[in-house]
Write a protein that holds these residues in place. Structure first.
Motif, PDB file in Angstrom:
ATOM      1  N   ASN A   1       0.750  -1.137   0.072  1.00  0.00           N
ATOM      2  CA  ASN A   1       0.453  -0.367   0.410  1.00  0.00           C
ATOM      3  C   ASN A   1       0.921   1.115   0.151  1.00  0.00           C
ATOM      4  OD1 ASN A   1      -2.385  -1.223  -0.017  1.00  0.00           O
ATOM      5  ND2 ASN A   1      -2.207  -1.277   1.879  1.00  0.00           N
ATOM      6  N   VAL A   2       0.578   2.443  -0.821  1.00  0.00           N
ATOM      7  CA  VAL A   2       1.372   3.181  -0.756  1.00  0.00           C
ATOM      8  C   VAL A   2       0.104   4.141  -0.522  1.00  0.00           C
ATOM      9  CG1 VAL A   2       3.005   4.720  -2.337  1.00  0.00           C
ATOM     10  CG2 VAL A   2       3.147   2.419  -2.847  1.00  0.00           C
ATOM     11  N   VAL A   3       0.520   5.862   0.011  1.00  0.00           N
ATOM     12  CA  VAL A   3      -0.297   6.396   0.206  1.00  0.00           C
ATOM     13  C   VAL A   3       0.294   8.052   0.102  1.00  0.00           C
ATOM     14  CG1 VAL A   3      -1.957   8.038   2.004  1.00  0.00           C
ATOM     15  CG2 VAL A   3      -1.753   5.455   2.429  1.00  0.00           C
ATOM     16  N   ILE A   4      -0.369   8.563  -0.521  1.00  0.00           N
ATOM     17  CA  ILE A   4       0.501   9.880  -1.154  1.00  0.00           C
ATOM     18  C   ILE A   4      -0.729  10.670  -0.320  1.00  0.00           C
ATOM     19  CG2 ILE A   4       1.100  11.633  -3.477  1.00  0.00           C
ATOM     20  CD1 ILE A   4       0.682   8.773  -4.861  1.00  0.00           C
ATOM     21  N   VAL A   5       0.199  11.628   0.240  1.00  0.00           N
ATOM     22  CA  VAL A   5      -0.685  13.194   0.835  1.00  0.00           C
ATOM     23  C   VAL A   5      -0.501  14.694   0.339  1.00  0.00           C
ATOM     24  CG1 VAL A   5      -1.126  14.165   3.241  1.00  0.00           C
ATOM     25  CG2 VAL A   5      -0.656  12.032   3.210  1.00  0.00           C
ATOM     26  N   GLY A   6      -1.385  14.933   0.262  1.00  0.00           N
ATOM     27  CA  GLY A   6      -1.660  16.480  -0.362  1.00  0.00           C
ATOM     28  C   GLY A   6      -2.189  17.144   0.189  1.00  0.00           C
ATOM     29  N   PHE A   7      -1.728  18.065   1.053  1.00  0.00           N
ATOM     30  CA  PHE A   7      -2.572  19.253   1.661  1.00  0.00           C
ATOM     31  C   PHE A   7      -3.049  20.321   1.225  1.00  0.00           C
ATOM     32  CE2 PHE A   7       0.252  16.673   4.869  1.00  0.00           C
ATOM     33  CZ  PHE A   7      -1.018  17.257   6.514  1.00  0.00           C
TER      34      PHE A   7
END
Length: 158
Positions: A5-11
């Motif tokens: 699993n990969v999570v990409i976070v873009g605030f």
């Protein structure tokens, strides 16, 4: 074979577009480009489930940490700009406490030009991608995170 699993976070900053509308979620382009690029690669599509989180910079850090942890990520990537640097720093520290074996990757304009300083300020970060990240992101996912594989990827710092 179990996928990683990969999570990409873009605030994002709430209320910027449309002006004054805090209820509108803004999906940044960079996370979408990274996901689309990796998903289009058959080798990576077999190995990884990639998801994107788009929290506002006003998000509660503990709740965001729980949301990230619930996805059981092996890799967490942050798209970093001047205006979300502090949120990324807090989030990555909290996440690493609960998922010490996960890899944390930073990319974006804020970290591309000062990668050494960013690594010093954020010891929980594993890799910084400088400049355009789609190809280097795929190279990171294809590698095994060993020193030998990382030194072959241009424009990263680890």
């Amino acid at each position: 074979m179990n996928k990683k699993n990969v999570v990409i976070v873009g605030f994002y900053i709430p209320g910027i577009y449309p002006p004054g509308r805090d209820d509108v979620v803004v999906d940044l382009l960079a996370p979408g480009f990274l996901k689309a690029s990796a998903d289009a690669d058959p080798e990576l599509a077999k190995k990884y489930d990639i998801s994107i989180l788009s929290p506002p910079i006003t998000a509660n850090q503990e709740e965001l940490t729980e949301e990230i942890i619930d996805k059981s990520p092996d890799i967490i990537c942050y798209s970093v700009y001047l205006w979300n640097y502090n949120q990324m720093a807090r989030s990555s520290r909290l996440v690493k406490k609960f998922l010490p074996d996960s890899k944390i990757v930073l990319g974006g304009p804020q970290v591309s030009y000062i990668p050494e300083e960013t690594l010093q300020e954020n010891p929980d970060v594993d890799v910084i991608v400088c400049g355009s990240g789609e190809e280097r992101f795929k190279d990171l996912l294809k590698g095994d995170w060993s020193f030998e594989s990382l030194i072959k990827i241009p424009q990263i710092l680890f």
